[in-house]
Design a protein around this motif. Structure first.
Motif, PDB file in Angstrom:
ATOM      1  N   HIS A 107      37.581  37.410  50.814  1.00 29.60           N
ATOM      2  CA  HIS A 107      38.801  37.920  50.185  1.00 29.60           C
ATOM      3  C   HIS A 107      40.022  37.104  50.596  1.00 29.60           C
ATOM      4  CE1 HIS A 107      36.047  41.448  50.052  1.00 29.60           C
ATOM      5  NE2 HIS A 107      36.562  41.564  48.847  1.00 29.60           N
ATOM      6  N   GLY A 108      40.042  36.678  51.853  1.00 25.35           N
ATOM      7  CA  GLY A 108      41.155  35.833  52.299  1.00 25.35           C
ATOM      8  C   GLY A 108      41.188  34.523  51.545  1.00 25.35           C
ATOM      9  N   PHE A 109      40.015  33.925  51.319  1.00 26.13           N
ATOM     10  CA  PHE A 109      39.951  32.686  50.550  1.00 26.13           C
ATOM     11  C   PHE A 109      40.415  32.913  49.114  1.00 26.13           C
ATOM     12  CE2 PHE A 109      37.225  30.546  47.374  1.00 26.13           C
ATOM     13  CZ  PHE A 109      37.890  29.322  47.372  1.00 26.13           C
ATOM     14  N   CYS A 110      39.973  34.016  48.493  1.00 28.17           N
ATOM     15  CA  CYS A 110      40.367  34.295  47.110  1.00 28.17           C
ATOM     16  C   CYS A 110      41.885  34.448  46.997  1.00 28.17           C
ATOM     17  CB  CYS A 110      39.677  35.555  46.598  1.00 28.17           C
ATOM     18  SG  CYS A 110      37.899  35.340  46.325  1.00 28.17           S
ATOM     19  N   GLN A 111      42.498  35.131  47.967  1.00 26.62           N
ATOM     20  CA  GLN A 111      43.950  35.293  47.954  1.00 26.62           C
ATOM     21  C   GLN A 111      44.645  33.943  48.090  1.00 26.62           C
ATOM     22  OE1 GLN A 111      45.441  37.950  51.006  1.00 26.62           O
ATOM     23  NE2 GLN A 111      47.157  38.561  49.728  1.00 26.62           N
ATOM     24  N   LEU A 112      44.128  33.099  48.974  1.00 28.09           N
ATOM     25  CA  LEU A 112      44.680  31.764  49.153  1.00 28.09           C
ATOM     26  C   LEU A 112      44.526  30.935  47.885  1.00 28.09           C
ATOM     27  CD1 LEU A 112      45.745  29.481  51.076  1.00 28.09           C
ATOM     28  CD2 LEU A 112      43.347  28.988  51.582  1.00 28.09           C
ATOM     29  N   ALA A 113      43.335  30.985  47.278  1.00 28.70           N
ATOM     30  CA  ALA A 113      43.069  30.188  46.082  1.00 28.70           C
ATOM     31  C   ALA A 113      43.926  30.634  44.908  1.00 28.70           C
ATOM     32  CB  ALA A 113      41.590  30.276  45.717  1.00 28.70           C
ATOM     33  N   LEU A 114      44.043  31.938  44.704  1.00 33.93           N
ATOM     34  CA  LEU A 114      44.866  32.437  43.603  1.00 33.93           C
ATOM     35  C   LEU A 114      46.325  32.039  43.783  1.00 33.93           C
ATOM     36  CD1 LEU A 114      43.281  35.977  43.186  1.00 33.93           C
ATOM     37  CD2 LEU A 114      43.258  34.154  41.466  1.00 33.93           C
ATOM     38  N   GLY A 115      46.788  32.086  45.040  1.00 33.75           N
ATOM     39  CA  GLY A 115      48.156  31.670  45.304  1.00 33.75           C
ATOM     40  C   GLY A 115      48.370  30.197  45.020  1.00 33.75           C
TER      41      GLY A 115
END
Length: 305
Positions: A107-115
């Motif tokens: 989830h942390g990676f997904c948040q980083l990627a979306l940002g």
């Protein structure tokens, strides 16, 4: 083809590889020292790694142990020849730049990627994060229940869906809320809403399924839309939104994948057996696709993966 991997002597993995290991078998040692060897022997900068695991506690442990592996491997090099000196320098730079390492949860990676994808992912500005995500869901469900009952009090016949005829709107709301929660909590699930029969009176069960199904469908659509307009992210939406960027019909799927591929050279996915279909789509389309030159993704999990 499988073989036992000797972390200190075997050729480092390339392409899409799987490391099968269980807790207590030296799995974390293998992961962290794979990173250290890639830094020392191949010169991969520490900020070009993406290490993903399942929980925050596991991510913290992985971060601490990876740094220790870099320090230990640097201390173990005693030679003064050019190759040894170069490896010492590479490891030293990785230790100095360690804050740039991306070691996080899925989830942390997904948040980083979306940002980082920004407007390509339909985002403008920074999302707030709502771990519970219950208040908005309840609000949208309640709005739709009241709307339906206001327009036609008898439209939501409850008797054939396990509710007593005298149940009040709160019971109807609770039943709908449970269905919506199950759907949005099941990543990749698809709502199968049957069509309304031509003669609803002759086919009451089909008509009722169509009525309730269409309400759930509208609730989920509005919930997704309101989250995005309010710039609110949840655990579930982080996964689904990033996976949507790589869908076959996504207009910028290629560019989104290329942007992530250009950011990271090596991807290691720990506890791979706990990823679901939607989560793996992200890593497959973003990093393991043969469309990219030299895809390098290592998935690590229990031996039954």
């Amino acid at each position: 083809m499988t073989h036992t991997f000797d972390i200190d002597h075997d050729t480092l993995p390339t392409g899409l590889a799987a490391l099968e290991a269980s807790a207590g078998t030296g799995k974390t040692y293998a992961v962290t020292h794979t990173v250290a060897r890639m830094v020392a022997e191949e010169g991969v900068p520490i900020d070009r790694f993406l290490l993903v695991t399942y929980t925050r506690a596991a991510a913290t442990e992985l971060r601490n142990r990876t740094r220790r592996a870099l320090v230990a491997r640097r201390a173990a090099i005693t030679g003064t020849d050019p190759v040894s000196l170069e490896r010492i320098d590479r490891l030293g730079r990785a230790i100095a730049d360690y804050d740039g390492a991306t070691i996080t949860t899925i989830h942390g990676f997904c948040q980083l990627a979306l940002g980082s994808l920004g407007v390509q992912a339909g985002r403008v500005g920074r999302d707030s994060f709502d771990e519970a995500d219950d208040s908005l869901t309840r609000e949208v469900v309640r709005d739709h229940v009241l709307r339906a009952l206001a327009s036609s009090p008898d439209a939501l016949d409850r008797t054939t869906v396990g509710l007593a005829s005298e149940d009040d709107p709160e019971r109807i709301e609770a039943a709908l809320l449970e269905v919506v929660r199950r759907h949005i909590g099941n990543q990749g699930s698809v709502l199968a809403v049957p069509p309304m029969p031509d003669d609803p009176a002759a086919h009451p069960a089909e008509a009722l399924a169509a009525t309730w199904g269409s309400i759930v469908e509208r609730i989920v659509t509005e919930l997704v839309d309101r989250r995005r307009r309010a710039a609110v992210a949840t655990f579930d939406s982080l996964i689904s939104d990033l996976a949507a960027c790589f869908a076959d019909d996504a207009p910028d799927a290629g560019r989104a994948a290329a942007a992530l591929r250009n950011r990271f050279s090596v991807v290691l996915v720990d506890e791979f057996q706990d990823t679901d279909r939607l989560q793996w789509r992200i890593f497959d389309r973003g990093f393991a696709s043969p469309e990219f030159p030299d895809p390098r993704t290592v998935k690590i999990g229990r031996a039954h993966v």
